[in-house]
Motif scaffolding. Sequence first.
Motif, PDB file in Angstrom:
ATOM      1  N   ILE A   6       0.860  -1.178   0.000  1.00 40.48           N
ATOM      2  CA  ILE A   6       0.000   0.000   0.000  1.00 40.48           C
ATOM      3  C   ILE A   6       0.897   1.229   0.000  1.00 40.48           C
ATOM      4  O   ILE A   6       2.011   1.192   0.527  1.00 40.48           O
ATOM      5  CB  ILE A   6      -0.962  -0.016   1.214  1.00 40.48           C
ATOM      6  CG1 ILE A   6      -2.035   1.046   1.089  1.00 40.48           C
ATOM      7  CG2 ILE A   6      -0.196   0.133   2.518  1.00 40.48           C
ATOM      8  CD1 ILE A   6      -3.167   0.895   2.080  1.00 40.48           C
ATOM      9  N   GLY A  10      -2.388   5.661   0.469  1.00 43.44           N
ATOM     10  CA  GLY A  10      -3.373   4.608   0.706  1.00 43.44           C
ATOM     11  C   GLY A  10      -3.491   4.265   2.178  1.00 43.44           C
ATOM     12  O   GLY A  10      -4.591   4.012   2.679  1.00 43.44           O
ATOM     13  N   ASP A  13      -5.442   7.294   3.678  1.00 44.98           N
ATOM     14  CA  ASP A  13      -6.835   7.373   3.235  1.00 44.98           C
ATOM     15  C   ASP A  13      -7.650   6.145   3.620  1.00 44.98           C
ATOM     16  O   ASP A  13      -8.792   6.257   4.031  1.00 44.98           O
ATOM     17  CB  ASP A  13      -6.907   7.572   1.720  1.00 44.98           C
ATOM     18  CG  ASP A  13      -6.347   8.906   1.267  1.00 44.98           C
ATOM     19  OD1 ASP A  13      -6.200   9.814   2.114  1.00 44.98           O
ATOM     20  OD2 ASP A  13      -6.038   9.036   0.066  1.00 44.98           O
ATOM     21  N   GLY A  14      -7.068   4.972   3.484  1.00 43.73           N
ATOM     22  CA  GLY A  14      -7.811   3.742   3.725  1.00 43.73           C
ATOM     23  C   GLY A  14      -7.843   3.287   5.166  1.00 43.73           C
ATOM     24  O   GLY A  14      -8.822   2.693   5.614  1.00 43.73           O
ATOM     25  N   TYR A  15      -6.771   3.559   5.903  1.00 40.80           N
ATOM     26  CA  TYR A  15      -6.653   3.054   7.266  1.00 40.80           C
ATOM     27  C   TYR A  15      -6.455   4.145   8.312  1.00 40.80           C
ATOM     28  O   TYR A  15      -6.455   3.864   9.505  1.00 40.80           O
ATOM     29  CB  TYR A  15      -5.494   2.055   7.356  1.00 40.80           C
ATOM     30  CG  TYR A  15      -5.688   0.864   6.458  1.00 40.80           C
ATOM     31  CD1 TYR A  15      -6.497  -0.201   6.848  1.00 40.80           C
ATOM     32  CD2 TYR A  15      -5.100   0.814   5.201  1.00 40.80           C
ATOM     33  CE1 TYR A  15      -6.695  -1.285   6.010  1.00 40.80           C
ATOM     34  CE2 TYR A  15      -5.295  -0.270   4.356  1.00 40.80           C
ATOM     35  CZ  TYR A  15      -6.090  -1.315   4.770  1.00 40.80           C
ATOM     36  OH  TYR A  15      -6.291  -2.392   3.941  1.00 40.80           O
ATOM     37  N   ARG A  34      -7.453   9.730  12.022  1.00 38.62           N
ATOM     38  CA  ARG A  34      -8.591   8.844  12.284  1.00 38.62           C
ATOM     39  C   ARG A  34      -9.784   9.608  12.840  1.00 38.62           C
ATOM     40  O   ARG A  34     -10.928   9.313  12.499  1.00 38.62           O
ATOM     41  CB  ARG A  34      -8.168   7.710  13.200  1.00 38.62           C
ATOM     42  CG  ARG A  34      -7.270   6.715  12.474  1.00 38.62           C
ATOM     43  CD  ARG A  34      -6.856   5.567  13.333  1.00 38.62           C
ATOM     44  NE  ARG A  34      -6.153   4.580  12.515  1.00 38.62           N
ATOM     45  CZ  ARG A  34      -5.620   3.474  12.995  1.00 38.62           C
ATOM     46  NH1 ARG A  34      -5.700   3.194  14.292  1.00 38.62           N
ATOM     47  NH2 ARG A  34      -5.000   2.639  12.194  1.00 38.62           N
ATOM     48  N   ARG A  41     -17.219  10.277   7.744  1.00 39.33           N
ATOM     49  CA  ARG A  41     -17.719   9.080   7.071  1.00 39.33           C
ATOM     50  C   ARG A  41     -19.164   8.737   7.361  1.00 39.33           C
ATOM     51  O   ARG A  41     -19.757   7.957   6.636  1.00 39.33           O
ATOM     52  CB  ARG A  41     -16.835   7.885   7.392  1.00 39.33           C
ATOM     53  CG  ARG A  41     -17.011   7.357   8.791  1.00 39.33           C
ATOM     54  CD  ARG A  41     -16.200   6.107   9.003  1.00 39.33           C
ATOM     55  NE  ARG A  41     -16.254   5.737  10.405  1.00 39.33           N
ATOM     56  CZ  ARG A  41     -15.279   5.179  11.064  1.00 39.33           C
ATOM     57  NH1 ARG A  41     -14.160   4.912  10.458  1.00 39.33           N
ATOM     58  NH2 ARG A  41     -15.417   4.874  12.323  1.00 39.33           N
ATOM     59  N   GLY A  50     -16.489  -4.782   0.837  1.00 35.55           N
ATOM     60  CA  GLY A  50     -15.525  -4.069   0.015  1.00 35.55           C
ATOM     61  C   GLY A  50     -15.893  -4.102  -1.451  1.00 35.55           C
ATOM     62  O   GLY A  50     -16.948  -4.608  -1.833  1.00 35.55           O
ATOM     63  N   ARG A  59      -7.848  -1.007  -9.839  1.00 27.38           N
ATOM     64  CA  ARG A  59      -7.144   0.011  -9.056  1.00 27.38           C
ATOM     65  C   ARG A  59      -5.792  -0.464  -8.523  1.00 27.38           C
ATOM     66  O   ARG A  59      -5.082   0.309  -7.882  1.00 27.38           O
ATOM     67  CB  ARG A  59      -8.018   0.451  -7.879  1.00 27.38           C
ATOM     68  CG  ARG A  59      -9.298   1.124  -8.287  1.00 27.38           C
ATOM     69  CD  ARG A  59     -10.042   1.740  -7.126  1.00 27.38           C
ATOM     70  NE  ARG A  59      -9.891   1.043  -5.883  1.00 27.38           N
ATOM     71  CZ  ARG A  59     -10.904   0.737  -5.057  1.00 27.38           C
ATOM     72  NH1 ARG A  59     -12.125   1.054  -5.371  1.00 27.38           N
ATOM     73  NH2 ARG A  59     -10.677   0.123  -3.916  1.00 27.38           N
ATOM     74  N   GLU A  63      -2.970   1.981  -6.751  1.00 25.96           N
ATOM     75  CA  GLU A  63      -2.894   1.995  -5.291  1.00 25.96           C
ATOM     76  C   GLU A  63      -1.628   1.367  -4.731  1.00 25.96           C
ATOM     77  O   GLU A  63      -1.183   1.729  -3.653  1.00 25.96           O
ATOM     78  CB  GLU A  63      -4.117   1.292  -4.698  1.00 25.96           C
ATOM     79  CG  GLU A  63      -5.396   2.074  -4.927  1.00 25.96           C
ATOM     80  CD  GLU A  63      -6.600   1.442  -4.254  1.00 25.96           C
ATOM     81  OE1 GLU A  63      -6.441   0.441  -3.528  1.00 25.96           O
ATOM     82  OE2 GLU A  63      -7.705   1.954  -4.460  1.00 25.96           O
ATOM     83  N   THR A  64      -1.056   0.399  -5.438  1.00 24.84           N
ATOM     84  CA  THR A  64       0.096  -0.308  -4.889  1.00 24.84           C
ATOM     85  C   THR A  64       1.393  -0.079  -5.652  1.00 24.84           C
ATOM     86  O   THR A  64       2.463  -0.374  -5.140  1.00 24.84           O
ATOM     87  CB  THR A  64      -0.156  -1.829  -4.871  1.00 24.84           C
ATOM     88  OG1 THR A  64      -0.207  -2.316  -6.219  1.00 24.84           O
ATOM     89  CG2 THR A  64      -1.431  -2.174  -4.128  1.00 24.84           C
TER      90      THR A  64
END
Length: 81
Positions: A6, A10, A13-15, A34, A41, A50, A59, A63-64
Amino acid sequence: MRRRLISVEGAADGYGVVCDADGVVDAAATRARREDLRGHRGELPVFDKGPSLAEIIDRCEEETGLPAPRPPVNVRKAVRT
C-alpha cells in the motif's frame, strides 16, 4: 506500507495511518487523521465486503504501484477442456 502493499497515501486514506516514506508511523498524526475520518464518514454499515474483484484489479497498480494479479483459473473447467 513497509512491504510495498500500500502507498503512503493509501495507508492514510484507507486506514487512517500516517507514516513517512520509510513506513515509520506518526502516532499523533494517525490519531488526528482517524478522528478526521470518523467525523466525515457517517454511520458504517454492519458488514462491508468491500469492492468487487474487478474494481480491486482495476485500481491495483494505482494503489500499490504493482501490476494487477491475474484472476484465478477455474481448475475443474481447465482440466475438462
